[in-house]
Design a protein around this motif. Structure first.
Motif: not given
Ligand SMILES: Nc1ncnc2c1ncn2[C@@H]1O[C@H](COP(=O)(O)OP(=O)(O)OP(=O)(O)O)[C@@H](O)[C@H]1O
Length: 511
Positions: A24-26, A30-41, A185-196
Motif C-alpha cells: 500500500m505504501i511502496t 507512491k503511484n497515487t501521489l504521482i498520478l495526482a501530482a502530475a495531473s495537477t501540474v 503500478e497500481r494505485e491505492i484503491f487497486r492495491v486494496g481491492q486486489d488484496q480484498a
C-alpha cells in the motif's frame, strides 16, 4: 454477537491489513501521489492557457476554450478516463510501452485542466477593473498588466481552490485502475481491492480508505489555513491609526510639502507640458458622452473640471491619456497629437490618479512606486528604489514605504498613488475625483499635496467636487454639462461671475 464478529472480520482484520500495508505504501501511495501530482501540474498549465483564452478579447480564443471546458467538465470522469485510456491504448502502448500511467495522467489532466481553467478565470476576473486601468495608466501594455499584476493577484485568490482540485485529483486517480494497471503500478484503491479479493474481506479496502483520508484531510486543513491567512492577513497588516493622528503626522513630515505659499529656492520645479483639446468627441456605443470639447491647458497650470454627475468629466480625463479612445477631434500634448502616439508612450508623459487609488494590494508602497520604473523604464532596482523613496518622502510617507496598501489609510493610499504617478516624471497629471472616497479629515492632506504640485509647476487637470479647492488652487476652472464645455475661465470668473443659466443653477446646488 455473531454479526459483530462478522463485521470485525470483514473490516478490521488486522492481519489482512498488515499484509497489504507494505505494498500500500511502496506501490499504492507512491503511484497515487504521482498520478495526482502530475495531473495537477499539467492541469494547472492547461488551466492557465484556458483561462487566458477564455478572457481574451478574441472570440477565436474564447470559443474553443469554452467548448473544451464544457466537454471535459460536463463528462463524468470515468467516461473520459475510459475513452482516453482505451481509445488511445494502441498509440499509448507504442509511445509509452505497457505502462497505462501516461494515459491515466493525460486523462486526469484533461479533466483537471477544465476545472482549473474555470478556477483561474474566476480568480482573474475577480480582480477589480481599476487594477488594469492603473497598469495601463502606468504605461504597461495589456500583456504586461496581466502578467505582472492581474494574473498573480488572481492566482493568489484561488490558491485554496487549487488545493481542493489536487484533493479531487487524488480521489479521481482511483478511477485509473479501469485502465488495467500493472502489478507494479497500481494505485491505492487497486492495491486494496486486489488484496480484498485474496483475503475475502474488506479490511484492505478500508485501509485504502484510511490512506486517502491521510492524504486529503491534512490538505483540507492546509486549505483552510491558507484561506484564513489570505483573509486575516489583511487585518493583521492593518494599523488602526486615528485619522487625526495621520493629519498631525503629515503636517510634521519633513519635506512633505511646504506650508508656506512661496517655495524654497532649492525646491525642484516640474516641467509641465501643455494640452490643446479640439472638437473632442467620444461615445460609449450609442451614448454620445463628449460632444466637441475644446480646451486649452497652459504649461504648469492647474485646471479644475467641475460639473454635474454624468456630464462627461471622467471621460474627458480618460481621453487625455487614451484609457478610452476618442471618436473624433484631437488632443495636442506640447504640439504633438496624442492620437498619433503609441498609448504606452503617451502614458509615460501623462500620469493619472484615480478615485479608488488602484494601488496594487500585493505590493508594498515602495514596490507600487518602483514597479513602472523597473518594468517600464528598465531601471536597475537600486536606482528605482532611490527614486521611489524620494517620491514617497515628497508625499510624507517615507516612514510607510514597506507597508502594503491594506495597512494604510485611504489618505495615505492616495498619497502613494500620487507618488507612483510622479515617479514616472510626467509632464501632466490627471486627477479623477481623488478625494471623493476619503474620510473628511484626510481630504485636506491630499488636496494640500496637490496644491503643492501645482505651485511647483506640474500641469494638472483635476476633476473635482471640492469647490473651495478649485477656487483657491485652479488657474482655470472648466464647467461641463451634457458632454460640452459650457464655461471656462478663472476661478473668479466662474464662481463669482457665472454667465450661463446652467452654471448658475449648478453653483446654487453645490455651494
Ligand atoms: N464604461 C462605460 N460604458 C458605458 N457608459 C459609460 C461608461 N463610463 C461612463 N459612462 C456613461 O457616460 C456618461 C458620462 O460619464 P462620466 O463618468 O464621464 O461622467 P462624470 O461627469 O465624470 O460623472 P461623475 O461625476 O458621476 O463621475 C454617463 O452617462 C455614464 O453613465
Amino acid at each position: 454477537m455473531n454479526w459483530l464478529e462478522n463485521l470485525r472480520r470483514s473490516f478490521l482484520d488486522w492481519q489482512a491489513m498488515a499484509d497489504v500495508l507494505p505494498s500500500m505504501i511502496t506501490i499504492g501511495l507512491k503511484n497515487t501521489l504521482i498520478l495526482a501530482a502530475a495531473s495537477t501540474v499539467l492541469g494547472v498549465i492547461l488551466g492557465m492557457v484556458l483561462a487566458v483564452m477564455s478572457i481574451s478579447p478574441s472570440r477565436w480564443l474564447r470559443i474553443p476554450a469554452r467548448i473544451y471546458t464544457d466537454i471535459f467538465r460536463g463528462l463524468p470522469a470515468i467516461v473520459t478516463i475510459l475513452l482516453i485510456g482505451q481509445g488511445f491504448a494502441r498509440i499509448g502502448r507504442e509511445l509509452f510501452g505497457p505502462s497505462p500511467y501516461p494515459l491515466g495522467i493525460l486523462a486526469l489532466s484533461l479533466i483537471a485542466g477544465a476545472y482549473i481553467g474555470e478556477i483561474f478565470r474566476s480568480g482573474i476576473q475577480s480582480v477589480e477593473r481599476g487594477q488594469m486601468e492603473a497598469c495601463r495608466a502606468l504605461s504597461m501594455s495589456y500583456g504586461q498588466g496581466m502578467r505582472l499584476i492581474i494574473i498573480p493577484q488572481g492566482i493568489r485568490r484561488v490558491l485554496p481552490a487549487l488545493v481542493n482540485q489536487f484533493i479531487g485529483n487524488v480521489k479521481d486517480s482511483s478511477l485509473v485502475y479501469f485502465l488495467g494497471l500493472l502489478a507494479s503500478e497500481r494505485e491505492i484503491f487497486r492495491v486494496g481491492q486486489d488484496q480484498a479479493v485474496v483475503t475475502g474481506n474488506l479490511s484492505p479496502l478500508l485501509l485504502a480508505g484510511v490512506f486517502y483520508l491521510v492524504i486529503t484531510v491534512p490538505l483540507t486543513h492546509v486549505v483552510n489555513s491558507i484561506d484564513n491567512t489570505l483573509r486575516l492577513g489583511k487585518h493583521k497588516a492593518g494599523i488602526v491609526t486615528s485619522g487625526l493622528a495621520e493629519v498631525s503626522e503629515l503636517e510634521s513630515a519633513v519635506g512633505a510639502y511646504p506650508v508656506a505659499e512661496t517655495l524654497a529656492p532649492a525646491e525642484v520645479r516640474f516641467k509641465g507640458g501643455s494640452l490643446a483639446v479640439s472638437k473632442l468627441d467620444m461615445a460609449y456605443g450609442e451614448l454620445q458622452v463628449l460632444k466637441g470639447v475644446d480646451l486649452t491647458v497652459k504649461p504648469g497650470t492647474v485646471t479644475c473640471v467641475i460639473g454635474p454627475s454624468g456630464s462627461g468629466k471622467s471621460t474627458l480625463l480618460r481621453c487625455l491619456n487614451r484609457l478610452v479612445e476618442p471618436k473624433g477631434g484631437d488632443v495636442l500634448l506640447d504640439s504633438d497629437s496624442i492620437l498619433a502616439m503609441k498609448p504606452e508612450k503617451l502614458r509615460r508623459r501623462v500620469g493619472m490618479v484615480f478615485q479608488h487609488f488602484n494601488l496594487f494590494p500585493d505590493h508594498t508602497a515602495l514596490e507600487n512606486v518602483m514597479l513602472s520604473l523597473t518594468k517600464i523604464k528598465g531601471m536597475p532596482k537600486h536606482e528605482a528604489a532611490r527614486i521611489a523613496e524620494a517620491r514617497l518622502a515628497d508625499v510624507g510617507l517615507a516612514a510607510r514605504a514597506h507597508h502594503r496598501p491594506g495597512g494604510l489609510s485611504g489618505g495615505q493610499q492616495q498619497r502613494v498613488a500620487i507618488a507612483r504617478a510622479l515617479a514616472m516624471d510626467p509632464e501632466v497629471i490627471l486627477f479623477d475625483e481623488v478625494t471623493s472616497a476619503l474620510d473628511p479629515e484626510l481630504v485636506k492632506g491630499v488636496l494640500n499635496l496637490m496644491a503643492d504640485l501645482g505651485r511647483r509647476g506640474m500641469t494638472m487637470v483635476i476633476v473635482t467636487h471640492e469647490m473651495g479647492f478649485a477656487r483657491k488652487v485652479a488657474d482655470q476652472v472648466v464647467f461641463m454639462d451634457e458632454g460640452r464645455v459650457i464655461e471656462a475661465g478663472t476661478p473668479v470668473a466662474i464662481f463669482d461671475n457665472p454667465q450661463s443659466e446652467r452654471l448658475k443653477h449648478f453653483l446654487a446646488e453645490v455651494l
